[in-house]
Design a protein around this motif. Sequence first.
Motif, PDB file in Angstrom:
ATOM      1  N   ALA A  55      48.231  34.505  34.437  1.00  0.00           N
ATOM      2  CA  ALA A  55      49.175  35.338  35.103  1.00  0.00           C
ATOM      3  C   ALA A  55      50.487  34.505  35.304  1.00  0.00           C
ATOM      4  O   ALA A  55      51.635  35.144  35.009  1.00  0.00           O
ATOM      5  N   TYR A  59      54.349  35.400  33.607  1.00  0.00           N
ATOM      6  CA  TYR A  59      55.477  35.383  34.388  1.00  0.00           C
ATOM      7  C   TYR A  59      56.640  34.635  33.839  1.00  0.00           C
ATOM      8  O   TYR A  59      57.764  34.785  33.707  1.00  0.00           O
ATOM      9  N   ASP A 117      46.299  48.258  43.279  1.00  0.00           N
ATOM     10  CA  ASP A 117      46.541  47.390  44.349  1.00  0.00           C
ATOM     11  C   ASP A 117      48.096  46.801  43.943  1.00  0.00           C
ATOM     12  O   ASP A 117      48.560  47.100  43.025  1.00  0.00           O
ATOM     13  N   ARG A 119      49.318  43.718  43.291  1.00  0.00           N
ATOM     14  CA  ARG A 119      49.436  42.671  42.212  1.00  0.00           C
ATOM     15  C   ARG A 119      48.977  43.531  40.939  1.00  0.00           C
ATOM     16  O   ARG A 119      49.687  43.002  39.814  1.00  0.00           O
ATOM     17  N   THR A 122      51.880  45.447  39.733  1.00  0.00           N
ATOM     18  CA  THR A 122      52.996  44.766  39.228  1.00  0.00           C
ATOM     19  C   THR A 122      52.426  44.249  37.577  1.00  0.00           C
ATOM     20  O   THR A 122      53.464  44.137  36.962  1.00  0.00           O
ATOM     21  N   SER A 123      51.487  43.662  37.655  1.00  0.00           N
ATOM     22  CA  SER A 123      51.090  43.027  36.333  1.00  0.00           C
ATOM     23  C   SER A 123      51.180  44.059  35.385  1.00  0.00           C
ATOM     24  O   SER A 123      51.502  44.065  34.034  1.00  0.00           O
ATOM     25  N   PHE A 165      57.211  45.413  42.611  1.00  0.00           N
ATOM     26  CA  PHE A 165      56.301  44.696  43.758  1.00  0.00           C
ATOM     27  C   PHE A 165      56.363  45.259  45.006  1.00  0.00           C
ATOM     28  O   PHE A 165      55.673  45.709  45.858  1.00  0.00           O
ATOM     29  N   ARG A 169      54.308  47.666  47.673  1.00  0.00           N
ATOM     30  CA  ARG A 169      53.762  47.107  48.841  1.00  0.00           C
ATOM     31  C   ARG A 169      54.142  48.010  50.059  1.00  0.00           C
ATOM     32  O   ARG A 169      53.366  48.221  50.874  1.00  0.00           O
ATOM     33  N   GLY A 180      43.902  40.113  49.290  1.00  0.00           N
ATOM     34  CA  GLY A 180      44.848  38.808  49.239  1.00  0.00           C
ATOM     35  C   GLY A 180      44.251  37.333  49.193  1.00  0.00           C
ATOM     36  O   GLY A 180      44.687  36.453  48.482  1.00  0.00           O
ATOM     37  N   SER A 183      43.162  36.353  45.330  1.00  0.00           N
ATOM     38  CA  SER A 183      44.067  36.346  44.428  1.00  0.00           C
ATOM     39  C   SER A 183      45.372  35.603  44.995  1.00  0.00           C
ATOM     40  O   SER A 183      46.494  35.648  44.144  1.00  0.00           O
ATOM     41  N   GLY A 184      45.188  34.945  46.023  1.00  0.00           N
ATOM     42  CA  GLY A 184      46.590  34.618  46.642  1.00  0.00           C
ATOM     43  C   GLY A 184      46.925  33.090  46.171  1.00  0.00           C
ATOM     44  O   GLY A 184      47.931  32.419  46.584  1.00  0.00           O
TER      45      GLY A 184
END
Lengths: 240, 226
Positions: A55, A59, A117, A119, A122-123, A165, A169, A180, A183-184
């Motif tokens: 990931a 980015y 979710d 993330r 966003t992915s 993102f 949110r 969170g 994957s945080g």
Amino acid sequence: MAANSRKTGVLAALAAGVMLLAVYMIFFYLPPIRDESGAVLSDSFRIFFFHMPIAITSYLAFAIVFVASVFYLREKALKWDIYARSAAEIGALFSFLVLATGSIWAKDAWGWYWIWDLRLTTSLVLFLVYLAYLMLRKSLEEPEKRAQLAAVFGIVGFVSVPLSFFSIRLWRSAHPLMFGGNSGGSGGSGLEGTALQLTLAVNFIAYLLLFAALFAVKVENERMQEAVDEKRYGEFEEGI
Amino acid sequence: MIRSLYIAAKDLKAEFRTKQMFNSMLIFSLLVLVVFSISFGDFLGDSSKVEKLAPGVLWVAFTFAGMLGLSRTFVMESENGCLEALKLCPVDRSAIYTGKVFSNLVIVFLMEIVTIPFFIVLFNYSLDSGTLLLLGLVLLLGTLGFIIVGTLLSALTLSTRTRELLLPVLLLPVLLPVLIPGVEATAGVLAGNGLSGISSELRLLAVYDLIFFAVSHLVFEYAISD
């Protein structure tokens, strides 16, 4: 050119070596992973050590597309276009792998492949922007025009990712940080302990090296393609 | 700024002579509403379900109808070398962009205003004037974001082989940050939440509009130069 491909070869060999080590560490070196309460997490969590480095790398690739696009518009130098398109193709692959590994883990852990979710979405947006970028490139023929228009889209697309993102949110504010912890990153639960952090670090290095090697190969290929095109069109013009 | 208004005035004059784009967009968005209304026919009486579905339906209709119009904005100029003449105007390239954004905004927003009554009828809403004003504000901010990005990408796809197909492909991923708060804010307004209930959505829409206007303003020159 020969010295270049030798360097690429060394880079690729190094990436392969570290990758083997990284995979070995994930499956044999890692102890069973426990969460905060001490319960052993399912083995599927090991996919996280692939997932997160991929990931971050995707980015990074996208940031390269953005920077190369900006410099292309400033300088109109072909090399920036080559960097942008090479990074975009590898980035598309990596962002697809993020979605794939994430979904496999999600099916095991949550019971669904997909959740809207923060993330995840966003992915997904990142992946779609990459696809759109490559589609735009495919539908333009003139090399200079293609480079220029693709650079414009590279910039616009890059700006939209952080904005998505934030918008998601807002949308999912009813579900505060559901997942969170996992994957945080290394601050999350279950990632205390040197063995885990070491494995994560080795995986990071492995995927960054893999990206660098792929990027080098791709850039070299594109350069050769440009050289071939130049020769071919040159002859064509002479023929007229 | 005045100069971009001239360009916008030219576009609007040309558009309202034929009303070609306006009419086709309007009919398309009404058809989308009708199709959704038919396919959800079974539970249109259940207001809790309508409340969840209707804002999305409205934005789907506006997005797709708007895209229909946007793909025409620069194609219209490519006939008879109009684009070259426009580029020869003694104005900044970005003034052309601002003018196009303004004229597109007027046309699409008018289309939305005409669509709203049909939406209210088909989905059985009863709204007071305050709510309608607030809905207008949400639609204006959302449409502005849509037009800002759409106009740039419409110029971008002008010289591609498959421009009508490519525009939605490029536009939809970039548009996600405006669609989500737009739908959320519309749902909030229709549910009767006041201005305070949707302020964070409105802020996000405004931020999106500002950021993308600044970026598009900077890169538009490259999108139409050859």
